[in-house]
Write a protein that holds these residues in place. Structure first.
Motif, PDB file in Angstrom:
ATOM      1  N   UNK A  22      82.019 -14.950  42.942  1.00  0.00           N
ATOM      2  CA  UNK A  22      82.877 -15.972  42.360  1.00  0.00           C
ATOM      3  C   UNK A  22      82.067 -16.699  41.298  1.00  0.00           C
ATOM      4  N   UNK A  23      82.485 -16.596  40.047  1.00  0.00           N
ATOM      5  CA  UNK A  23      81.734 -17.171  38.940  1.00  0.00           C
ATOM      6  C   UNK A  23      82.060 -18.635  38.728  1.00  0.00           C
ATOM      7  N   UNK A  24      81.053 -19.484  38.757  1.00  0.00           N
ATOM      8  CA  UNK A  24      81.209 -20.919  38.494  1.00  0.00           C
ATOM      9  C   UNK A  24      80.529 -21.268  37.169  1.00  0.00           C
ATOM     10  N   UNK A  25      81.063 -22.206  36.408  1.00  0.00           N
ATOM     11  CA  UNK A  25      82.246 -23.007  36.696  1.00  0.00           C
ATOM     12  C   UNK A  25      83.572 -22.323  36.409  1.00  0.00           C
ATOM     13  N   UNK A  26      83.538 -21.087  35.972  1.00  0.00           N
ATOM     14  CA  UNK A  26      84.778 -20.333  35.812  1.00  0.00           C
ATOM     15  C   UNK A  26      85.436 -20.546  34.474  1.00  0.00           C
ATOM     16  N   UNK A  64      97.447 -23.861  42.328  1.00  0.00           N
ATOM     17  CA  UNK A  64      97.693 -23.100  43.557  1.00  0.00           C
ATOM     18  C   UNK A  64      98.089 -21.661  43.262  1.00  0.00           C
ATOM     19  N   UNK A  65      98.581 -21.411  42.053  1.00  0.00           N
ATOM     20  CA  UNK A  65      98.928 -20.056  41.662  1.00  0.00           C
ATOM     21  C   UNK A  65      97.731 -19.137  41.548  1.00  0.00           C
ATOM     22  N   UNK A  66      96.512 -19.714  41.590  1.00  0.00           N
ATOM     23  CA  UNK A  66      95.304 -18.897  41.519  1.00  0.00           C
ATOM     24  C   UNK A  66      94.814 -18.463  42.896  1.00  0.00           C
ATOM     25  N   UNK A  67      95.592 -18.759  43.945  1.00  0.00           N
ATOM     26  CA  UNK A  67      95.319 -18.164  45.237  1.00  0.00           C
ATOM     27  C   UNK A  67      94.478 -19.014  46.156  1.00  0.00           C
ATOM     28  N   UNK A  68      93.584 -18.361  46.874  1.00  0.00           N
ATOM     29  CA  UNK A  68      92.750 -19.005  47.882  1.00  0.00           C
ATOM     30  C   UNK A  68      92.054 -20.243  47.307  1.00  0.00           C
ATOM     31  N   UNK A  72      89.672 -21.935  43.080  1.00  0.00           N
ATOM     32  CA  UNK A  72      90.067 -22.892  42.044  1.00  0.00           C
ATOM     33  C   UNK A  72      89.703 -24.303  42.461  1.00  0.00           C
ATOM     34  N   UNK A  73      89.696 -25.203  41.479  1.00  0.00           N
ATOM     35  CA  UNK A  73      89.444 -26.612  41.749  1.00  0.00           C
ATOM     36  C   UNK A  73      90.124 -27.451  40.673  1.00  0.00           C
ATOM     37  N   UNK A  74      90.430 -28.699  41.013  1.00  0.00           N
ATOM     38  CA  UNK A  74      90.949 -29.634  40.029  1.00  0.00           C
ATOM     39  C   UNK A  74      89.788 -30.203  39.223  1.00  0.00           C
ATOM     40  N   UNK A  75      90.053 -30.531  37.963  1.00  0.00           N
ATOM     41  CA  UNK A  75      89.012 -31.095  37.092  1.00  0.00           C
ATOM     42  C   UNK A  75      89.689 -31.968  36.050  1.00  0.00           C
ATOM     43  N   UNK A  76      89.366 -33.251  36.053  1.00  0.00           N
ATOM     44  CA  UNK A  76      90.038 -34.211  35.179  1.00  0.00           C
ATOM     45  C   UNK A  76      89.268 -34.479  33.899  1.00  0.00           C
ATOM     46  N   UNK A  77      88.532 -33.473  33.422  1.00  0.00           N
ATOM     47  CA  UNK A  77      87.709 -33.654  32.234  1.00  0.00           C
ATOM     48  C   UNK A  77      88.112 -32.673  31.143  1.00  0.00           C
ATOM     49  N   UNK A 246      94.526 -27.957  33.288  1.00  0.00           N
ATOM     50  CA  UNK A 246      94.988 -28.045  34.672  1.00  0.00           C
ATOM     51  C   UNK A 246      93.863 -28.080  35.695  1.00  0.00           C
ATOM     52  N   UNK A 247      92.685 -27.587  35.378  1.00  0.00           N
ATOM     53  CA  UNK A 247      91.584 -27.531  36.329  1.00  0.00           C
ATOM     54  C   UNK A 247      90.673 -26.372  35.984  1.00  0.00           C
ATOM     55  N   UNK A 248      90.028 -25.807  36.976  1.00  0.00           N
ATOM     56  CA  UNK A 248      89.198 -24.614  36.797  1.00  0.00           C
ATOM     57  C   UNK A 248      89.618 -23.557  37.796  1.00  0.00           C
ATOM     58  N   UNK A 249      89.756 -22.302  37.353  1.00  0.00           N
ATOM     59  CA  UNK A 249      89.773 -21.218  38.328  1.00  0.00           C
ATOM     60  C   UNK A 249      88.417 -20.532  38.262  1.00  0.00           C
ATOM     61  N   UNK A 250      87.920 -20.149  39.418  1.00  0.00           N
ATOM     62  CA  UNK A 250      86.574 -19.593  39.537  1.00  0.00           C
ATOM     63  C   UNK A 250      86.691 -18.085  39.477  1.00  0.00           C
ATOM     64  N   UNK A 251      86.086 -17.498  38.479  1.00  0.00           N
ATOM     65  CA  UNK A 251      86.368 -16.113  38.123  1.00  0.00           C
ATOM     66  C   UNK A 251      85.857 -15.144  39.189  1.00  0.00           C
ATOM     67  N   UNK A 252      86.777 -14.344  39.706  1.00  0.00           N
ATOM     68  CA  UNK A 252      86.484 -13.380  40.763  1.00  0.00           C
ATOM     69  C   UNK A 252      86.038 -12.063  40.145  1.00  0.00           C
TER      70      UNK A 252
END
Length: 290
Positions: A22-26, A64-68, A72-77, A246-252
């Motif tokens: 899982x790649x961060x920060x995605x 939530x559409x990004x699954x588990x 993903x995570x929320x990010x207000x920046x 919308x946030x970050x999805x963490x690249x799988x």
């Protein structure tokens, strides 16, 4: 490259055969507005409609559409939250507002009259396609006549380049990654030095005020001065949004274990490059959920 989060559990079940990272920060999924459009473009009416769309967004439901939840995570920046620039780009009031009444009030102030607002949706892009169906419902809930135009990614790129179709669509679904690590690369300095193939009036802010702040940032004497300028840049972006994040999805990333002598990394690039081949930095390894 990066695969859909739908395959996450299946990949873990086959972890004896494949590597799972899982790649961060995605990457930061968003919508980017067509500033050539008469409806949402560079006018006060357009700004009010864009602010209404910003107010209508429930970012959590889109993410939530990004699954588990591990993916993903929320990010207000404006920039990645877990970078030094993250705090400078924060706006807690404008992010993830989910404010139906505020959105309706802004639309009334803009004199919005049920005009169709077209969302481009590249259905062949599994890390972009989750956005549009949820966003459409959220915009309809505040009284926007939102309509999805299904495309593929190549066709969508073509839409950006065609001035004559500028009023046939109003926003496109998208994500950003490498350009969120530093304010100096998050938008172009000039039209001619763009790192993307997007025209200057689609998505990325290119105002003279931003340009001046970036020039000052390039010669800022220390980090504190740079962060202060970044905060000013972000404030301009939130107040006159050319995009909504919308946030970050963490690249799988899933790869065959027969692949030898490589190391999957999560940063500092948004794409799954086998980075150790040319840059051996163990601190940048992607997260292994096992």
């Amino acid at each position: 490259d990066v695969i859909s989060g739908d395959f996450y559990e299946q990949a873990l079940d086959n972890a004896d055969k494949v590597g799972v990272h899982i790649g961060r920060p995605g990457a930061q999924p968003d919508i980017m507005f067509n500033m050539r459009s008469n409806l949402v473009g560079a006018s006060e009416r357009g700004r009010l409609i864009r602010l209404a769309i910003q107010a209508a967004v429930n970012a959590e439901d889109i993410m939530k559409g990004y699954g588990d939840p591990q993916l993903w995570q929320l990010c207000n920046s404006m920039w990645f939250c877990d970078t030094v620039w993250g705090q400078a780009g924060v706006n807690e009031e404008r992010y993830n507002m989910n404010d139906v009444e505020r959105a309706k009030a802004l639309l009334a102030e803009a004199g919005y009259d049920d005009e169709p607002i077209i969302i481009l949706d590249p259905t062949d892009f599994p890390t972009i396609h989750p956005i549009a169906p949820v966003l459409e419902q959220q915009l309809e809930a505040v009284g926007i006549n939102a309509q999805i135009m299904a495309t593929d990614w190549a066709t969508q790129i073509g839409f950006y380049q065609e001035a004559e179709v500028s009023n046939s669509w109003h926003m496109f679904t998208n994500w950003n990654s490498s350009n969120l690590y530093h304010p100096l690369v998050s938008q172009p300095l000039t039209v001619s030095d763009r790192a993307t193939n997007y025209p200057p009036d689609v998505g990325y802010p290119t105002s003279e005020a931003l340009l001046e702040l970036k020039k000052q940032m390039a010669v800022a004497p220390d980090l504190d001065a740079t962060l202060a300028l970044a905060k000013q840049m972000a404030d301009l972006w939130w107040d006159d949004p050319k995009s909504v994040n919308f946030g970050n999805f963490l690249q799988l990333r899933v790869f065959n274990k027969d692949l030898m002598g490589t190391d999957i990394r999560g940063a500092p690039v948004g794409s799954p490059i086998l980075l150790n081949v040319w840059w051996d930095n163990a601190s940048k390894r992607a997260y292994d959920p096992r």
